[in-house]
Design an enzyme around this catalytic site. Sequence first.
Site, PDB file in Angstrom:
ATOM      1  N   ASP A 208       0.839  -1.215   0.000  1.00 33.31           N
ATOM      2  CA  ASP A 208       0.000   0.000   0.000  1.00 33.31           C
ATOM      3  C   ASP A 208       0.867   1.255   0.000  1.00 33.31           C
ATOM      4  O   ASP A 208       0.617   2.205  -0.746  1.00 33.31           O
ATOM      5  CB  ASP A 208      -0.996   0.005   1.174  1.00 33.31           C
ATOM      6  CG  ASP A 208      -0.396  -0.480   2.476  1.00 33.31           C
ATOM      7  OD1 ASP A 208       0.785  -0.887   2.483  1.00 33.31           O
ATOM      8  OD2 ASP A 208      -1.102  -0.463   3.501  1.00 33.31           O
ATOM      9  N   ASP A 232       0.718  -7.984 -10.488  1.00 35.89           N
ATOM     10  CA  ASP A 232      -0.273  -7.700 -11.521  1.00 35.89           C
ATOM     11  C   ASP A 232      -0.705  -6.238 -11.433  1.00 35.89           C
ATOM     12  O   ASP A 232      -0.681  -5.485 -12.410  1.00 35.89           O
ATOM     13  CB  ASP A 232      -1.478  -8.635 -11.304  1.00 35.89           C
ATOM     14  CG  ASP A 232      -2.517  -8.548 -12.410  1.00 35.89           C
ATOM     15  OD1 ASP A 232      -2.229  -7.923 -13.448  1.00 35.89           O
ATOM     16  OD2 ASP A 232      -3.614  -9.104 -12.224  1.00 35.89           O
TER      17      ASP A 232
END
Length: 338
Positions: A208, A232
Amino acid sequence: MSKRVTLIRGDGIGPEIMEATLRVIGALDVDIEWDEQQAGAGAFEKLGTPLPEETLASIAETGVALKGPLETPIGAGFRSVNVAIRKHFDLYGNVRPSRAIPGVNTRFSDLDLDLVVIRENTEGAYIGIEHTIPPNRSAAESIILVTRHGSERICKFAFEYARRHNRDKVTLIHKANILKETSGLFLEVGRQVANRYDDIEYDEVIVDAMCMKLVTNPEQYDVIVSTNLFGDILSDLTSGLVGGLGVTPGANIGENCAMFEAVHGTAPDIAGQGKANPTAIMMAAVMMLEHLDYDAEAQRMREATHKVVGRGEEVTGDLGGSASTEEFTDAVLRELGA
Ligand code: ATP
Ligand code: MG
């Protein structure tokens, strides 16, 4: 000695962008012998299977493939032909470079970004073991699988990649504060691998925080390595920093073979109209040339293509121009002096 490469033109815009790429490679000083094979919807129509044995045998023999986008026909017995090829050859390393193209206007145009995301491609959250729980699908659960072997080989791959491409730093992305076991194992193994590479700087960032850092100060990163799901997401994020999916290539690499492709799909809406932008597949070909140790010619091809894209005059519609695929390619060839 000539190097053999399996060529799969692919579906949709595949044949057009591949033809453009072959013209450019033809103007370089490289000795490549193409072994042309079929896959995807085209192969299904002609041969009754989207992934003929002959195609797999060719890739196994040459160890290198340049592949156009493939459409997976419905009823062909495959969820995705692209995934089937990756699985067949255990292509565990997904490499996604994001390199700024001088002249292409992005939010970070002044930074000359050059990042590479290396994503583990065979395990993590994408192993496909998921189910719902009765009654009435009141819950659903999914398994994340992280193995010591899988983590070891992808982290080692990232450091070897950094060495081979003269890069200074590898950043490992994880979420081990919450996913203590799965992400924790990946982090533990990554640290062990990092200890074996004194010449490459190593750091680790929680995913994050990394998202925030990438959209504020992306220039501090170099090679980024992560598990399947985080990789991804981060690889599309970094593509966005440099101009989007239309110009971004990718490679899928295993122990014995490597497959190079564009990140975009078959673009059926513009197929056959001579409008497709071949930049992404051309950049995939550049990666392939580097893989074959044609570094100097790879650099020539990258620079010529970047010049035409950056100038913005002879570019295709998706980049705001009005050139055809062929006109764009002619401009790249002129840039090469061909
Ligand atoms: P697939 O199902 O094979 O992924 P798709 O319909 O999702 O195909 P994409 O190829 O992912 O199509 O493309 C999405 C959009 O971007 C389409 O409008 C397409 O025309 C455009 N596009 C994709 N690649 C290119 C390209 N190389 N040049 C120009 N436009 C492109
Ligand atoms: Mg798509």
